[in-house]
Design a protein around this motif. Structure first.
Motif, short mmCIF file in Angstrom:
data_model
loop_
_atom_site.label_atom_id
_atom_site.label_comp_id
_atom_site.label_asym_id
_atom_site.label_seq_id
_atom_site.Cartn_x
_atom_site.Cartn_y
_atom_site.Cartn_z
N GLU A 131 -3.26 10.13 7.12
CA GLU A 131 -1.98 9.70 6.57
C GLU A 131 -2.10 9.21 5.14
OE1 GLU A 131 -3.43 6.27 9.28
OE2 GLU A 131 -3.41 8.48 9.29
N LEU A 132 -3.31 8.90 4.70
CA LEU A 132 -3.54 8.51 3.31
C LEU A 132 -4.10 9.68 2.51
CD1 LEU A 132 -3.47 6.09 1.35
CD2 LEU A 132 -5.82 5.60 2.01
N ARG A 133 -5.06 10.37 3.08
CA ARG A 133 -5.76 11.43 2.37
C ARG A 133 -4.87 12.67 2.16
NH1 ARG A 133 -9.95 15.48 3.04
NH2 ARG A 133 -11.66 15.08 1.56
N PRO A 156 0.80 -1.23 0.00
CA PRO A 156 0.00 0.00 0.00
C PRO A 156 0.83 1.27 0.00
CG PRO A 156 -0.07 -1.08 2.14
CD PRO A 156 0.58 -2.03 1.21
N ASP A 157 1.97 1.27 0.69
CA ASP A 157 2.80 2.48 0.72
C ASP A 157 3.39 2.78 -0.65
OD1 ASP A 157 2.26 2.69 3.42
OD2 ASP A 157 4.14 1.74 4.05
N LEU A 175 0.60 4.09 -2.94
CA LEU A 175 0.31 5.50 -2.65
C LEU A 175 1.39 6.40 -3.24
CD1 LEU A 175 -1.31 7.73 -1.23
CD2 LEU A 175 0.03 7.25 0.85
N ALA A 226 -8.92 2.35 1.40
CA ALA A 226 -9.43 3.36 2.34
C ALA A 226 -9.98 4.59 1.64
CB ALA A 226 -8.33 3.76 3.32
N LEU A 227 -9.67 4.76 0.36
CA LEU A 227 -10.16 5.91 -0.38
C LEU A 227 -11.46 5.64 -1.12
CD1 LEU A 227 -6.83 7.50 -1.66
CD2 LEU A 227 -8.37 8.37 0.10
N LEU A 278 -6.22 1.55 -3.48
CA LEU A 278 -6.20 2.10 -2.12
C LEU A 278 -7.60 2.01 -1.50
CD1 LEU A 278 -4.03 5.27 -2.86
CD2 LEU A 278 -3.26 3.06 -1.95
N THR A 280 0.49 9.23 -6.08
CA THR A 280 0.72 10.66 -5.84
C THR A 280 1.76 11.20 -6.82
OG1 THR A 280 2.26 10.09 -4.05
CG2 THR A 280 -0.01 10.64 -3.42
N ALA A 340 -11.35 8.88 4.94
CA ALA A 340 -10.06 8.19 4.88
C ALA A 340 -9.11 8.74 5.94
CB ALA A 340 -9.44 8.35 3.49
N GLN A 366 -13.55 8.51 0.45
CA GLN A 366 -12.40 9.40 0.64
C GLN A 366 -12.63 10.44 1.73
OE1 GLN A 366 -12.34 12.76 -0.25
NE2 GLN A 366 -14.27 12.95 -1.37
#
Length: 359
Positions: free
Chosen positions: A116-118, A82-83, A86, A106-107, A104, A90, A113, A110
């Motif tokens: 730390e992700l959003r 996931p990192d 992301l 968790a989005l 992703l 981005t 979320a 959104q």
């Protein structure tokens, strides 16, 4: 034509290439791969199109993004990275691209979320002017826009149940099937995908999306899980043998509780062979289906069974999920830069594609 990149050529990426090529408003300008063995191979070959696109796959991310494509279909997995996913996404947004992806979880929702992700996504949008829309391959449309659309056909709605029912014996993603979901593992093995709170992390956002659209508040989200062993060893074409006594089927629910009752339910029934857990829900035929059941008046049940790559309904589910993402690209290009979800992005007709053949 919207210059479009497909990033990744696995189960999702193959469908993405085909979907981009079929779309009359999109121009496939690059295909990014990680596997050195795929570098230089034609995108048409990698996608199973049956003809060449005269577009060799590349692993040069910098060069592809430096060309400033208008859109990126990010099809690389985020399940176990996931990192990295992301960071990739981005990076593409900072290059000014509209990005669509299932990577992703968790989005999906959104608005809720984790920061730390959003926050990195919003920072990338502010810097580069791109956009992001995330929808799942579970498939997203089966757990948000489809049940919401069908709910509007009834007088009363008591429960909305969204089901994914699949036999993954033809699925070509051994790590996810064996280790994330636990097929073929001892029954005392805890699959990461089924660990407490993980199903809520993945599918809770879609429950919140439905609740928001229906104008209700969720008291909480609950999880239930059941697992069954294989009675006999079975062999698969893509992933080898799965031994008797190991996990052969999983059934779990992620439940949105409203006024103390499970009113919104996302249920997955997953098998590695049709013989395992025959008393659980089954698809009408073939490898699988997606089903929405509205308990109310009237009771409404809709089953969607899609096939692709032959008669493979696992691939068909991927293809429809990817279609939802790819067909959103031109809408997102016309919209303001931003972070969008399934309630923002309309599901639209396949304008310009009736009777249109890829070749």
């Amino acid at each position: 034509m919207i210059s479009t990149v497909v990033w990744g050529t696995g189960n999702v990426g193959r469908s993405a290439i085909r979907s981009v090529v079929a779309h009359p408003g999109l121009d496939l300008v690059a295909v990014l791969v990680h596997d050195p063995a795929k570098v230089g191979r034609d995108a048409g070959e990698l996608a199973g199109l049956g003809y060449e696109l005269r577009l060799p796959a590349t692993d040069d991310i910098g060069a592809v993004l430096a060309a400033r494509p208008q859109a990126v279909v990010y099809a690389a997995t985020g399940d176990i990275r996931p990192d990295e996913a992301l960071a990739d996404i981005t990076r593409a947004i900072r290059a000014g691209a509209v990005v669509v992806s299932p990577a992703l979880y968790a989005l999906y929702d959104q608005r809720n979320a984790p920061p730390e992700l959003r926050d990195p996504v919003l920072a990338a949008i502010a810097q580069g002017g791109g956009s992001l829309f995330v929808s799942g391959v579970d498939p997203g449309w089966g757990n948000d826009v489809l049940p919401l659309l069908i709910s509007g056909l009834g007088s009363t709605v008591d429960v909305i149940r969204c089901q994914e029912i699949f036999d993954y014996s033809t699925y070509d993603q051994a790590d996810s099937v064996r280790y994330l979901v636990g097929m073929g593992q001892p029954m005392d093995y805890e699959p990461p995908m089924l660990a407490p709170e993980v199903p809520t992390m993945v599918w809770g956002g879609q429950l919140r999306l439905m609740a928001r659209a229906l104008g209700v508040e969720l008291d909480e989200i609950r999880e239930t899980t059941d697992r069954r062993p294989l009675d006999a060893t079975i062999s698969t074409r893509t992933m080898g043998d799965f031994e008797a006594g190991t996990q052969g089927a999983v059934r779990f629910e992620v439940q949105g509780i409203v006024d103390g009752e499970a009113r919104l339910v996302i249920e997955h029934v997953t098998r590695i062979h049709a013989s395992c857990a025959p008393d659980w829900p089954t698809p009408p035929d073939g490898d699988g289906a997606h089903r929405v059941i509205i308990e109310g008046r009237p009771r409404i049940e809709v089953t969607v069974a899609a096939t692709d790559e032959g008669e493979n309904r696992s691939a068909g589910g991927n293809a429809t999920a990817v279609g939802r993402l790819v067909n959103a690209v031109d809408w997102l290009v016309d919209a303001a830069p931003g972070l969008y979800d399934a309630l923002d992005v309309p599901l639209r007709p396949a304008t310009g594609r009736l009777g249109r053949k890829q070749r």
